[in-house]
Design an enzyme around this catalytic site. Structure first.
Site, short mmCIF file in Angstrom:
data_model
loop_
_atom_site.label_atom_id
_atom_site.label_comp_id
_atom_site.label_asym_id
_atom_site.label_seq_id
_atom_site.Cartn_x
_atom_site.Cartn_y
_atom_site.Cartn_z
N ASP A 35 -35.53 -5.08 32.39
CA ASP A 35 -36.57 -6.10 32.30
C ASP A 35 -37.84 -5.70 33.03
OD1 ASP A 35 -35.23 -7.90 30.73
OD2 ASP A 35 -34.43 -9.06 32.39
N LYS A 57 -40.70 -8.71 29.47
CA LYS A 57 -41.82 -9.54 29.03
C LYS A 57 -42.60 -9.98 30.24
CE LYS A 57 -43.03 -13.60 26.26
NZ LYS A 57 -44.25 -13.83 27.04
#
Length: 250
Positions: A35, A57
């Site tokens: 991530d 993200k």
């Protein structure tokens, strides 16, 4: 031979806070899906020969969450079918304000064997690093975890949260710095005392870790004078006082 997919919590950022099992799985992985907010020190634990794919993200990157999640699911599944040892590496703990449960549901639907490895969540690490007693015998019997950013950008949940804070429950608030003025307004309007303590800790467990603290009446001004970089975790409650001050006075 098909391998198990490992959904692994990386903790707040300090590689020394990885669990032994998380470290072992990273050393042995063929494919690591990681991530955003994953620090270079954590990624440095992974052998250079291991395939690493960024699937994160950030707030302003305009990615569609559903498309992103579909890509993650597809990468986990294809890696598994190819016989790779897949590690899905998530910041903090996979089931605390992440999307770990969505990935678990996908793997279950596909009959893919998986394991879930917990990680040290930022709120607990922050409390320990700054010696903030978020639980204490004869003081409080509950502890509340909450997010300050919701899909619908609503704050009505803070009416019930305010009731718990008034009864002595400390609040550990994730992703709340952007909306902290609105959150404080909600708490005060529902009867939380303006003198209630609040501390914000940025970059928990990193070398750049820092804290600002005050009470609900003063915090917005303090935060404006000393802006904190994200990610930040916020602790709110009457007993949210760092023991370091107490210890320094002795």
């Amino acid at each position: 031979m098909k391998h198990i997919v490992s959904i692994v919590g990386a903790g707040p950022g300090d590689p020394d806070l990885l669990t032994v099992k998380a470290y072992r799985l990273l050393q042995d992985a063929d494919l690591v899906l990681y991530d955003s907010l994953m620090g270079d020190e954590i990624l440095g634990v992974i052998p250079e020969s291991t395939e690493q794919v960024y699937v994160g993200k950030t707030h302003c990157d305009m990615q569609c969450q559903e498309v992103r999640q579909q890509r993650i699911n597809s990468l986990m599944y294809s890696g598994y079918l190819d016989g790779k040892k897949v590690v899905r590496l998530k910041t903090g703990d996979p089931l605390i304000f992440g999307r770990g449960i969505e990935e678990i549901r996908f793997l279950k639907e596909k009959d893919v064997p998986y394991e879930l490895i917990p990680g040290v969540t930022a709120g607990i690490a922050a409390a320990n690093n700054f010696q903030i007693p978020i639980t204490e015998r004869c003081v409080n019997t509950t502890l509340l975890f909450c997010t300050g950013t919701t899909a619908k950008n609503e704050f009505k949940q803070f009416a019930s949260i305010a009731m718990m804070i008034k009864e002595g429950t400390p609040l550990v608030l994730y992703m709340g710095l952007k909306n902290i003025d609105n959150i404080i307004e909600q708490l005060l309007s529902h009867g939380v005392k303006a003198s209630t303590k609040i501390a914000a800790i940025s970059k928990v467990s990193y070398k750049e870790e820092q804290m600002i603290a005050g009470d609900l009446s003063s915090f917005s001004d303090i935060a404006a004078q000393k802006p904190l970089p994200t990610p930040t975790v916020i602790l709110i409650g009457q007993n949210v006082d760092s023991l370091m001050t107490e210890l320094d006075e002795k």
